[in-house]
Scaffold this active site. Sequence first.
Site, PDB file in Angstrom:
ATOM      1  N   HIS A 141       0.791  -1.214  -0.057  1.00  0.00           N
ATOM      2  CA  HIS A 141       0.094  -0.013  -0.089  1.00  0.00           C
ATOM      3  C   HIS A 141       0.857   1.242  -0.005  1.00  0.00           C
ATOM      4  CE1 HIS A 141      -3.573  -2.217   0.497  1.00  0.00           C
ATOM      5  NE2 HIS A 141      -3.380  -2.819   1.710  1.00  0.00           N
ATOM      6  N   ASP A 178      -3.021 -10.251  -2.342  1.00  0.00           N
ATOM      7  CA  ASP A 178      -3.599  -9.930  -1.022  1.00  0.00           C
ATOM      8  C   ASP A 178      -5.104  -9.408  -1.159  1.00  0.00           C
ATOM      9  OD1 ASP A 178      -2.320  -8.359   1.713  1.00  0.00           O
ATOM     10  OD2 ASP A 178      -4.066  -7.363   0.708  1.00  0.00           O
ATOM     11  N   HIS A 180      -6.563  -6.950  -0.428  1.00  0.00           N
ATOM     12  CA  HIS A 180      -6.672  -5.407  -0.712  1.00  0.00           C
ATOM     13  C   HIS A 180      -5.845  -5.072  -1.836  1.00  0.00           C
ATOM     14  CE1 HIS A 180      -6.962  -6.356   3.573  1.00  0.00           C
ATOM     15  NE2 HIS A 180      -8.180  -5.563   3.397  1.00  0.00           N
ATOM     16  N   ASP A 266      -5.133 -12.485   3.494  1.00  0.00           N
ATOM     17  CA  ASP A 266      -6.104 -11.973   3.867  1.00  0.00           C
ATOM     18  C   ASP A 266      -7.503 -12.365   3.278  1.00  0.00           C
ATOM     19  OD1 ASP A 266      -5.083 -10.255   2.214  1.00  0.00           O
ATOM     20  OD2 ASP A 266      -4.920  -8.654   3.606  1.00  0.00           O
TER      21      ASP A 266
HETATM   22 ZN    ZN Z   1      -4.269  -6.902   2.587  1.00  0.00          ZN
END
Ligand code: ZN
Length: 368
Positions: A141, A178, A180, A266
């Site tokens: 991120h 991931d 996200h 995740d």
């Molecule tokens: Zn994540």
Amino acid sequence: MTTGFYWDERCFWHGGGNYAMTLPVGGLVQPLPGGLPETPETKRRLVNLMRVTGLERHLSMRGAEPATEEDLLRVHPGSYLREFREVSAQGGGELGLRAPFGPGGYEIAALSAGLARAAVFDVLRGQVNNAYALCRPPGHHCLPEYPNGFCLLANIAIAIEAALDEGLAERIAVLDWDVHHGNGTEAIFYDRADVLTISLHQEHNYPLDSGEAADRGAGAGLGANMNIPLPPGTGHRGYLAAFERLVAPALKGFRPDAIIVACGFDASAVDPLSRMLAGAQTFREMTAHSRALAEDLCGGRLALVHEGGYSEVHVPFCGHAVLEALSDAPVTAPDPLAETINARQPGPCHDRMVENLISDLEDLFGSA
Ligand code: ZN
């Protein structure tokens, strides 16, 4: 066959901030003993499980030097690094969004980036066949001057820029599974033709305002960014279908010199920060597919870099499955949640929705 595993106990000592899950403590939010969901336990319990099962004996367990300032400066401006170093030396704090750090946080983040760099370098130099870097803090991120989502330095981007600079590769593909969106990696390489970035993620999870399929890159990088936003409830079949019909054609079309996976766990069915239905078998099969693609396309050069994953119970089993698939080690830690997760897989209604979405994305990406 050698699989390198890169880790350092000090990465488990990273900490900071006063959070209850993702909420800052204060007002009506009571402090929570575990604090942020990004705790060392998911990672430490993976290493412990590897010791208990003997998997570590099938791997080459390695450490790494921290990334140097020169490495970090290829991705992050000096002003950000200076501020990060100062706040870290003063006991820690927070510079972006939900990315706190404690005393020594700068040094630990540089070490985490160093693990990613070592994994990528050793793969590219042929010192190992493939590699896994157990990075903490995570990196995908992080924007050049804005840490966010538990990420303080852009580990994978730092490793890629160093490898390109050393002449170890000319084209690198990043596959981010991931749950996200890999917004940091996307932003850093958005206008670059030499780095393909692919992100499979739960739509509108984190960040809320990025990860759209229409974001395809810009300038020379147009077409070298691929977002695959999946609906909540996507399980094993949906992930594998997206991999086979969207990810594999993109990787084949790009012909990278190496594949780097931003490996978050995740999308697990029991992760507290997502609403997906993957199990350890999902991660095992995606790893096996990545390995086969790397063997077809780039001499097997494949490095996985740890990102998110917040179930302290399930992440170790998902990670163990990935490492078994990377190293040809026998299955010694079957997923204890497999039966439950299998029984919870989505039904025909959700399958049709994912099927339609993938068909639309095939049209958009021209991969049908
Ligand atoms: Zn994540």
